[in-house]
Design a protein around this motif. Sequence first.
Motif, PDB file in Angstrom:
ATOM      1  N   UNK A 187      14.424 -34.307  57.333  1.00  0.00           N
ATOM      2  CA  UNK A 187      15.025 -35.522  56.774  1.00  0.00           C
ATOM      3  C   UNK A 187      14.441 -35.868  55.398  1.00  0.00           C
ATOM      4  N   UNK A 188      13.364 -35.191  54.986  1.00  0.00           N
ATOM      5  CA  UNK A 188      12.797 -35.421  53.651  1.00  0.00           C
ATOM      6  C   UNK A 188      13.539 -34.630  52.565  1.00  0.00           C
ATOM      7  N   UNK A 189      14.365 -33.664  52.989  1.00  0.00           N
ATOM      8  CA  UNK A 189      15.002 -32.759  52.013  1.00  0.00           C
ATOM      9  C   UNK A 189      16.269 -33.363  51.429  1.00  0.00           C
ATOM     10  N   UNK A 190      16.526 -33.071  50.148  1.00  0.00           N
ATOM     11  CA  UNK A 190      17.838 -33.421  49.629  1.00  0.00           C
ATOM     12  C   UNK A 190      18.546 -32.239  48.960  1.00  0.00           C
ATOM     13  N   UNK A 191      18.013 -31.036  49.151  1.00  0.00           N
ATOM     14  CA  UNK A 191      18.737 -29.825  48.726  1.00  0.00           C
ATOM     15  C   UNK A 191      18.279 -28.672  49.618  1.00  0.00           C
ATOM     16  N   UNK A 192      19.249 -27.882  50.079  1.00  0.00           N
ATOM     17  CA  UNK A 192      18.937 -26.706  50.901  1.00  0.00           C
ATOM     18  C   UNK A 192      19.786 -25.543  50.400  1.00  0.00           C
ATOM     19  N   UNK A 193      19.121 -24.480  49.953  1.00  0.00           N
ATOM     20  CA  UNK A 193      19.829 -23.302  49.458  1.00  0.00           C
ATOM     21  C   UNK A 193      19.409 -22.107  50.305  1.00  0.00           C
ATOM     22  N   UNK A 194      20.378 -21.447  50.913  1.00  0.00           N
ATOM     23  CA  UNK A 194      20.096 -20.249  51.711  1.00  0.00           C
ATOM     24  C   UNK A 194      20.620 -19.032  50.960  1.00  0.00           C
ATOM     25  N   UNK A 195      19.728 -18.096  50.682  1.00  0.00           N
ATOM     26  CA  UNK A 195      20.124 -16.818  50.091  1.00  0.00           C
ATOM     27  C   UNK A 195      20.393 -15.853  51.234  1.00  0.00           C
ATOM     28  N   UNK A 196      21.620 -15.372  51.322  1.00  0.00           N
ATOM     29  CA  UNK A 196      21.941 -14.396  52.363  1.00  0.00           C
ATOM     30  C   UNK A 196      23.178 -13.596  51.989  1.00  0.00           C
ATOM     31  N   UNK A 197      23.189 -12.323  52.407  1.00  0.00           N
ATOM     32  CA  UNK A 197      24.379 -11.486  52.294  1.00  0.00           C
ATOM     33  C   UNK A 197      24.958 -11.237  53.673  1.00  0.00           C
ATOM     34  N   UNK A 198      24.296 -11.824  54.699  1.00  0.00           N
ATOM     35  CA  UNK A 198      24.740 -11.640  56.084  1.00  0.00           C
ATOM     36  C   UNK A 198      24.885 -13.008  56.753  1.00  0.00           C
ATOM     37  N   UNK A 199      25.831 -13.829  56.252  1.00  0.00           N
ATOM     38  CA  UNK A 199      26.016 -15.161  56.825  1.00  0.00           C
ATOM     39  C   UNK A 199      26.529 -15.070  58.261  1.00  0.00           C
ATOM     40  N   UNK A 200      26.324 -16.143  59.036  1.00  0.00           N
ATOM     41  CA  UNK A 200      26.821 -16.173  60.416  1.00  0.00           C
ATOM     42  C   UNK A 200      28.332 -15.961  60.432  1.00  0.00           C
ATOM     43  N   UNK A 201      29.025 -16.675  59.550  1.00  0.00           N
ATOM     44  CA  UNK A 201      30.487 -16.621  59.482  1.00  0.00           C
ATOM     45  C   UNK A 201      30.898 -16.473  58.020  1.00  0.00           C
ATOM     46  N   UNK A 202      32.158 -16.071  57.804  1.00  0.00           N
ATOM     47  CA  UNK A 202      32.630 -15.978  56.417  1.00  0.00           C
ATOM     48  C   UNK A 202      32.512 -17.353  55.752  1.00  0.00           C
ATOM     49  N   UNK A 203      32.929 -18.395  56.433  1.00  0.00           N
ATOM     50  CA  UNK A 203      32.588 -19.753  56.026  1.00  0.00           C
ATOM     51  C   UNK A 203      32.504 -20.611  57.270  1.00  0.00           C
ATOM     52  N   UNK A 204      31.881 -21.764  57.259  1.00  0.00           N
ATOM     53  CA  UNK A 204      31.198 -22.383  56.112  1.00  0.00           C
ATOM     54  C   UNK A 204      29.856 -21.716  55.830  1.00  0.00           C
ATOM     55  N   UNK A 205      29.184 -22.207  54.815  1.00  0.00           N
ATOM     56  CA  UNK A 205      27.884 -21.662  54.434  1.00  0.00           C
ATOM     57  C   UNK A 205      26.906 -21.754  55.604  1.00  0.00           C
ATOM     58  N   UNK A 206      26.136 -20.699  55.782  1.00  0.00           N
ATOM     59  CA  UNK A 206      25.085 -20.713  56.805  1.00  0.00           C
ATOM     60  C   UNK A 206      24.138 -21.885  56.568  1.00  0.00           C
ATOM     61  N   UNK A 207      23.950 -22.248  55.307  1.00  0.00           N
ATOM     62  CA  UNK A 207      23.035 -23.354  54.958  1.00  0.00           C
ATOM     63  C   UNK A 207      23.429 -24.653  55.653  1.00  0.00           C
ATOM     64  N   UNK A 208      24.724 -24.882  55.860  1.00  0.00           N
ATOM     65  CA  UNK A 208      25.123 -26.151  56.488  1.00  0.00           C
ATOM     66  C   UNK A 208      24.713 -26.182  57.962  1.00  0.00           C
ATOM     67  N   UNK A 209      24.767 -25.016  58.611  1.00  0.00           N
ATOM     68  CA  UNK A 209      24.312 -24.934  60.006  1.00  0.00           C
ATOM     69  C   UNK A 209      22.810 -25.198  60.080  1.00  0.00           C
TER      70      UNK A 209
END
Length: 323
Positions: free
Chosen positions: A73-95
């Motif tokens: 809850x302290x974060x206000x930005x999350x960036x995930x670098x990946x070429x193997x996301x869980x799904x085509x979309x949405x971004x793995x970062x949102x999960x």
Amino acid sequence: MTLRSQVAGCGAYLPERIVTNHELAGRLDTSDEWIRQRTGIGERRVAAPGELTSDLAVRAAERALSNAGMKGSDLDLLVVATATPDNTFPATATKVQARLGMRRGAAFDVQAVCAGFIFALSVADNALRLGQARTALVVGAETFSRILDWADRGTCVLFGDGAGALVLRAVPAAAPGGRFILSNHLHSDGRQYDILYVDGGPSSTRCTGFLRMEGREVFRLAIQHLSSVVDEALAANDLTASDIDWLVPHQANSRIIDGMGRKLGLSKDKVVVTIERHANTSAASIPLAIQAAVEDGRIQPGHLVLMEALGGGLSWGASLVRW
Ligand code: ACO
């Protein structure tokens, strides 16, 4: 006030299952000796069935947040670098965002394959410098085991699964010690698109596809581009190779890593090498190596750390950080 990004914590996670070279030699025409001699790899981790990139990312992120003394809850930005996301979309970062309890700010993925962590770090650093965010989490997470052709000995022996993360916080540039990201340097050349790619995707085949690589050509270009980008990073900061405390390279091949150490005139004990146990974990390899060197006390506050990576695209980059 001029702002910069300070590293506040780090963490990493590896799946439990270890696959040794000997195990691969039992099902492929290869050997422990060939793999070690050509690459430096001894074993790799493989995610369990049903264990996804987001699962690895969350474990690494939780450890990095705990190391920083922070909560999701302290974060206000999350960036995930990946070429193997869980799904085509949405971004793995949102999960990952949802599972960390982060309820504000933005979460998105960055895709620059093995250079992904440097690209994601640069995106987060820019946002903190501009005041768009005050606290950011940068994660590199991959399950390359899912895009390997396990019958192709030329590629499947090279990669592994894993995740690593850094927490960044905005600090005044004038703060004593100058402990922050000094600069990031990013490059791409799409003309080499087809020497390292996955032969599938939603728009082309609707299948996930498998990794394909012309290893020798990638090797040649990696030495060339990485040499040039580390020179660029040092020159931009009026530094020389003798100022570097730690080189943390992307872990693709020990011969490339040794070549970069030699080019910079660094003794082997100044280069962080984890390829023997992790293999090439793509965007996760640099934060996994950082975690190893922070945990055992090699990287200390105030040290100058140079990171560099090259991956499919081709895309490559370097970051200089005063730890
Ligand atoms: N076991 C035994 N023999 C093998 C294996 C194996 N696992 N793989 C290939 N060989 C054989 C080949 O078939 C070939 O046999 P041949 O001479 O009879 O045709 C021989 O070994 C030599 O093959 P090369 O591909 O020329 O071997 P090379 O010395 O180039 O090593 C390697 C291959 C390790 C892949 C190397 O080229 C490399 O590391 N390249 C760079 C990889 C890299 O940096 N990737 C960047 C990032 S990855 C990303 O972005 C996803």
